[in-house]
Every structure is written in structure tokens, then in C-alpha cells.
Design an enzyme around this catalytic site. Structure first.
Site: not given
Length: 334
Positions: A123, A187, A327
């Protein structure tokens, strides 16, 4: 070395056993000097090669290479009927780029896989780190009637990835709006959707999925956020059974292909509660960073289209996908 020669020598050495230069040369139909040159090129891919005089050459630890027949054999009957083509590449610039170039010639259910990407995409223009033979780089092609029917699709794909991992025994997977799959705040996987065609009519959607399976530390120095791979997760969870890339791809396609087939009728509403169950920031204070502004508030979840619901001093505000970074408050990762 052409793609076919590369594949042949890789499959010969994938077992992790020693093979002499003479043996490899006889099988490949080339001289021992040519074998040596081929092996030098393998090392250029980051493949760990060991050479011992009198024994030959081996790939340390072997390689879990992609195997289209093994993947097909593990698909559900429904997924097998929806799979048009399973196209496996050794090295490619980007599975998404390649699939976007195939939209005119390929049918629904075209799947592109690669052992390595030289220009993998994440992204917001980021590079997706793609070492050889270690992770999953997958793109799926599907046709839809207008972009309006795609609302929430990237979130639904995230649900399918997380639920597939749960089915394989990986507990604790969570989702970060709109595209990230996390495990213990690190992640593990990501989703990248790209669309071409008529926004108001027939359009082609490429669903790109990257999953960290066994990321070498030497390849991950450019990753600018906490990350984790399946190998580390299995060690932390004391899971004895090794989940191969082929096993994971087969399980993922078994869930992904029906999602794409039915999504135009079902829409995100079918997946909303399942996404909320996995929402990593549920009811937490968060910040949304756009190109021009920063918005703070409490993460309420998502609406029926997949838009993020943020409670602010002015009331509830909806944010749709795009160049937005989410976030936790006081968290630098995005």
C-alpha cells in the site's frame, strides 16, 4: 539461465541433499562448468548454497517450492470449479502487475503465484519485500459490474486470510483497517486491490495478497514496521506441524475463490461481524493520517460498506479507504 533451467535445477536441489556436479550436468544435459555457472546465479537470488568437495552441492535446509498440482489436489470441489488457471512463476516483477496485464485474456479465477518478486507492491507505494522461495506472493483476477460493488472487498479478503490461518491452527490473528493482517501487533500479511476497466460497467479487479511465511532477517532490513512470519508464530505457539506454502495457498484459495464468486451478491455485510471480531483497534483511541490532516478519536468499528467509524469530539465520522494510515494513539507504526 532461462526460467526453465532455473526451475529444473531448483527442483533437483530442493530436497536439501547433496548432488554432484556430474549428476546435475547429466540430468540437465549441460557441462559441469555450465552447472557451476547456474549455481552461481542461484546464489545471486539469495538461495543459500553449500559446496563440499567430494559430495557436491546442496541447498541448506532445502526449499519448499510452489507446486501447482499439490495445490490443486488440496482444493475443495467448489474452489476447484472456480479456478480458471494456476499460473506459477519463478521470478516476476510483481504478481499484481503481471495479472493486470492479463485482464483482457484471462477469465475469472485466474491465479498468479511467484517464488520471488523483483518489484513487489504494498500500500501507499511501498515495496513489498519478496525474497526467493520464502513467502507467498499471490494475485487473483475477477470481473465485477462496476466499482460500487467492490465496497469493503479488501476487508472481506482480510477476513478470509485471518480465518484461513485460524483453520490451520494459528490463533491470535487480527485485522487492522483497511488492509493489514496482524499477529500480536506485528504485520503478517497484506492485501492490495487494483482495478481496471469501466468504473460504471464491467471492471476487472486484481486482488494481491502477500503473506510472510519464512522471512529471512537479511531480507527484512527495509521493512519499516514490526513484522512476523508464520515460522516464528508456529515456534511461539509450539505448533509441531509445519504449514507449507502449498498447504496455505490451497487453504486460502478454498476460501478466497468462493468469496470472489459470491461477493457481488453478498457484499461486505456478510463479513462485517466477522471483521469486527478480529478488529485490532476495537474501541481504542486511534489516529488517522491522511495526506493533509490527522484525525483522532475512538475506533468504533466499520459500517456496512467497510468504512471506518471514528468517534470524535464532533460526533461520529466515516472514513473510506485510500491513502489513509491508521495507528493507535502514540504508536509510530502504520
Amino acid at each position: 539461465m532461462n526460467d526453465d533451467s532455473l526451475q529444473r535445477i531448483l527442483y533437483l536441489l530442493a530436497d536439501g541433499q547433496f548432488h554432484s556436479g556430474q549428476e546435475l550436468g547429466e540430468i540437465l544435459g549441460v557441462s559441469r562448468t555450465a552447472v557451476w555457472k547456474h549455481l552461481q546465479k542461484l546464489e545471486g537470488l539469495g538461495v543459500s548454497l553449500e559446496s563440499i568437495k567430494g559430495k557436491g552441492y546442496r541447498l541448506c535446509g532445502g526449499l519448499d517450492l510452489l507446486d501447482s498440482e499439490r495445490i490443486r489436489s488440496q482444493l475443495s470441489s467448489e474452489a476447484r470449479s472456480l479456478l480458471a488457471e494456476l499460473d506459477v512463476h519463478t521470478i516476476i516483477d510483481s504478481t499484481n502487475n503481471y495479472t493486470m496485464q492479463q485482464t483482457v485474456n484471462r477469465e475469472n479465477g485466474y491465479i498468479c503465484l511467484a517464488e520471488q518478486q523483483t518489484a513487489g507492491k504494498g500500500r501507499r507505494g511501498r515495496q513489498w519485500v519478496s525474497p526467493f522461495g520464502k513467502n507467498i506472493y499471490l494475485s487473483a483476477l475477477w470481473n465485477f459490474d462496476g466499482v460500487a460493488s467492490l465496497e469493503g472487498l479488501s476487508l472481506a479478503v482480510g477476513v478470509v486470510i485471518a480465518e484461513t490461518l485460524e483453520q490451520l491452527g494459528i490463533a491470535g490473528v487480527q485485522l487492522k483497517w483497511p488492509n493489514d493482517v496482524l499477529w500480536r501487533q506485528r504485520k503478517l500479511a497484506g492485501v492490495l486491490l487494483e482495478v481496471t476497466g469501466d468504473p460504471a460497467g464491467l471492471c476487472q479487479v486484481v486482488v494481491g495478497i502477500g503473506i510472510n511465511a519464512s522471512m529471512p532477517t537479511s531480507s527484512a532490513f527495509t521493512i519499516d514496521q514490526p513484522w512476523v512470519d508464520l515460522e516464528a508464530i508456529q515456534a511461539e505457539l509450539n505448533i509441531a506441524r509445519h504449514i507449507t506454502r502449498n498447504d496455505l495457498i490451497a487453504a486460502l484459495l478454498t476460501n478466497l475463490l468462493p468469496l470472489l464468486h459470491n461477493y457481488a451478491d453478498q457484499q461486505f455485510a456478510t463479513y462485517r461481524e466477522r471483521w469486527e471480531r478480529l478488529n485490532v483497534y476495537a474501541q481504542q483511541l486511534v489516529e488517522l493520517h491522511t495526506a493533509k490532516s490527522v484525525f483522532g478519536g475512538r475506533m468504533l468499528g466499520v459500517d456496512g460498506s467497510g468504512a471506518l467509524r471514528l468517534s470524535t469530539e464532533e460526533g461520529e465520522t466515516l472514513f473510506h479507504g485510500g491513502e489513509i494510515s491508521l495507528r493507535a494513539r502514540n504508536d509510530s507504526a502504520d
